[in-house]
Design a protein around this motif. Sequence first.
Motif, PDB file in Angstrom:
ATOM      1  N   GLU A  20     -29.563  -3.202  18.667  1.00  0.00           N
ATOM      2  CA  GLU A  20     -29.475  -3.257  17.203  1.00  0.00           C
ATOM      3  C   GLU A  20     -28.408  -4.258  16.763  1.00  0.00           C
ATOM      4  O   GLU A  20     -28.577  -4.973  15.758  1.00  0.00           O
ATOM      5  N   ALA A  21     -27.312  -4.342  17.515  1.00  0.00           N
ATOM      6  CA  ALA A  21     -26.235  -5.280  17.166  1.00  0.00           C
ATOM      7  C   ALA A  21     -26.730  -6.724  17.218  1.00  0.00           C
ATOM      8  O   ALA A  21     -26.391  -7.538  16.352  1.00  0.00           O
ATOM      9  N   VAL A  22     -27.529  -7.061  18.238  1.00  0.00           N
ATOM     10  CA  VAL A  22     -28.096  -8.409  18.337  1.00  0.00           C
ATOM     11  C   VAL A  22     -29.033  -8.670  17.157  1.00  0.00           C
ATOM     12  O   VAL A  22     -29.005  -9.756  16.559  1.00  0.00           O
ATOM     13  N   LYS A  23     -29.839  -7.674  16.794  1.00  0.00           N
ATOM     14  CA  LYS A  23     -30.744  -7.814  15.638  1.00  0.00           C
ATOM     15  C   LYS A  23     -29.954  -8.109  14.368  1.00  0.00           C
ATOM     16  O   LYS A  23     -30.345  -8.952  13.553  1.00  0.00           O
ATOM     17  N   ARG A  24     -28.848  -7.404  14.180  1.00  0.00           N
ATOM     18  CA  ARG A  24     -28.038  -7.576  12.964  1.00  0.00           C
ATOM     19  C   ARG A  24     -27.413  -8.978  12.920  1.00  0.00           C
ATOM     20  O   ARG A  24     -27.360  -9.595  11.857  1.00  0.00           O
ATOM     21  N   LEU A  25     -26.946  -9.468  14.067  1.00  0.00           N
ATOM     22  CA  LEU A  25     -26.391 -10.829  14.101  1.00  0.00           C
ATOM     23  C   LEU A  25     -27.469 -11.853  13.778  1.00  0.00           C
ATOM     24  O   LEU A  25     -27.234 -12.824  13.053  1.00  0.00           O
TER      25      LEU A  25
ATOM     26  N   ALA B  44     -30.043 -11.452  11.970  1.00  0.00           N
ATOM     27  CA  ALA B  44     -30.439 -11.342  10.558  1.00  0.00           C
ATOM     28  C   ALA B  44     -29.357 -11.884   9.623  1.00  0.00           C
ATOM     29  O   ALA B  44     -29.596 -12.053   8.430  1.00  0.00           O
ATOM     30  N   SER B  45     -28.173 -12.183  10.165  1.00  0.00           N
ATOM     31  CA  SER B  45     -27.078 -12.692   9.343  1.00  0.00           C
ATOM     32  C   SER B  45     -27.172 -14.210   9.220  1.00  0.00           C
ATOM     33  O   SER B  45     -28.109 -14.833   9.713  1.00  0.00           O
ATOM     34  N   ASP B  46     -26.170 -14.813   8.584  1.00  0.00           N
ATOM     35  CA  ASP B  46     -26.152 -16.273   8.413  1.00  0.00           C
ATOM     36  C   ASP B  46     -25.424 -16.971   9.565  1.00  0.00           C
ATOM     37  O   ASP B  46     -25.151 -18.166   9.504  1.00  0.00           O
ATOM     38  N   LEU B  47     -25.118 -16.228  10.631  1.00  0.00           N
ATOM     39  CA  LEU B  47     -24.406 -16.787  11.765  1.00  0.00           C
ATOM     40  C   LEU B  47     -25.374 -17.312  12.835  1.00  0.00           C
ATOM     41  O   LEU B  47     -26.409 -16.701  13.088  1.00  0.00           O
TER      42      LEU B  47
ATOM     43  N   ILE C  64     -17.327  -7.780  12.188  1.00  0.00           N
ATOM     44  CA  ILE C  64     -17.651  -9.149  11.760  1.00  0.00           C
ATOM     45  C   ILE C  64     -18.422  -9.146  10.447  1.00  0.00           C
ATOM     46  O   ILE C  64     -18.075  -9.846   9.489  1.00  0.00           O
ATOM     47  N   LEU C  65     -19.483  -8.334  10.399  1.00  0.00           N
ATOM     48  CA  LEU C  65     -20.352  -8.350   9.219  1.00  0.00           C
ATOM     49  C   LEU C  65     -19.686  -7.727   8.004  1.00  0.00           C
ATOM     50  O   LEU C  65     -19.925  -8.156   6.876  1.00  0.00           O
ATOM     51  N   SER C  66     -18.831  -6.710   8.229  1.00  0.00           N
ATOM     52  CA  SER C  66     -18.131  -6.108   7.079  1.00  0.00           C
ATOM     53  C   SER C  66     -17.146  -7.105   6.471  1.00  0.00           C
ATOM     54  O   SER C  66     -16.968  -7.168   5.252  1.00  0.00           O
ATOM     55  N   GLN C  67     -16.507  -7.927   7.316  1.00  0.00           N
ATOM     56  CA  GLN C  67     -15.598  -8.959   6.828  1.00  0.00           C
ATOM     57  C   GLN C  67     -16.343 -10.012   6.014  1.00  0.00           C
ATOM     58  O   GLN C  67     -15.778 -10.634   5.114  1.00  0.00           O
ATOM     59  N   ARG C  68     -17.611 -10.195   6.334  1.00  0.00           N
ATOM     60  CA  ARG C  68     -18.414 -11.215   5.647  1.00  0.00           C
ATOM     61  C   ARG C  68     -19.203 -10.636   4.469  1.00  0.00           C
ATOM     62  O   ARG C  68     -20.024 -11.309   3.860  1.00  0.00           O
ATOM     63  N   GLY C  69     -18.946  -9.344   4.195  1.00  0.00           N
ATOM     64  CA  GLY C  69     -19.596  -8.712   3.029  1.00  0.00           C
ATOM     65  C   GLY C  69     -21.027  -8.298   3.253  1.00  0.00           C
ATOM     66  O   GLY C  69     -21.771  -8.080   2.290  1.00  0.00           O
ATOM     67  N   HIS C  70     -21.453  -8.184   4.512  1.00  0.00           N
ATOM     68  CA  HIS C  70     -22.828  -7.741   4.813  1.00  0.00           C
ATOM     69  C   HIS C  70     -22.866  -6.236   4.945  1.00  0.00           C
ATOM     70  O   HIS C  70     -22.032  -5.641   5.590  1.00  0.00           O
TER      71      HIS C  70
END
Length: 272
Positions: free
Chosen positions: A40-45, A47-50, A266-272
């Motif tokens: 799931e962590a790989v999926k979330r990355l 789906a992000s802008d990274l 990482i994602l919480s820092q980026r507002g996701h």
Amino acid sequence: MADTGWPGCAKSLKGVILDLCGVLYDSGEGDGVAISGSVEAVKRLKASDLQLRFCTNETQATREKFVAKLRRLGFDISVSEVFPPAPAAISVLKQRGLRPHLLVHEGLLPEFDGVDKTDPNCVIIGDAAEHFSYQNLNEAFRVLIGLEKPVLFSLGQGRYYKETDGLKLDVGVYMKALEYACDLKAEVIGKPSPTFFQSVLNDMGLKPHQALMIGDDLVNDVGGAQFCGMKGVQVRTGKYRPSDERHPTVIADGTADNLAQAVDVILSQRGH
């Protein structure tokens, strides 16, 4: 002024590089097992802008077979996103006109099908596992000691890694034996080689300060990335040992219980 510490630096990141064994999964019988939350962590990355790449010292299978295994474990990964040492080694051989004697795992041999191995003038050592017999090590030693200018390439320099049934000796142990016997210094292809990390950054088109490495190996993953100018975060899975957090020379920029927790930060820092 931008926050350059962890986790504040996550706001300005453009790319993440993940180690595989010990971060996404533990190797072992069959395909091994995915570490809890990592699929799931790989999926979330993704789906992000990274941008996301995978940087591994895996040398027991071809890249295609290795990625097929990861996909069976549930990971959304393509061959072009994975950077192992073997293709980089083949590129070096071609550039320098070298013909290798191979001491590698039989699963990796197809990677070298198109390489001239007659009358070898160098040795390549990888994680050969059960193939690290006295006979095979001695054969590699004889090739090296018989050369006027011996060249030893090591596909990584890890001391050990984790499988589902416990820790296993890695290629670095046998690399050191050949270095000692032949009084030479191996050229490492793979982590922590700066050239290897730079090839991944080049593929993403990023500068070191724009990327973060997440791994379980404090010295080769975290330390190697930091030496290149990246931030390095260690996960407490895989080969992680509590003593890593008291290492005399390598201090991770951050530590997380697992990849899922690191991605949350990482994602919480980026507002996701």
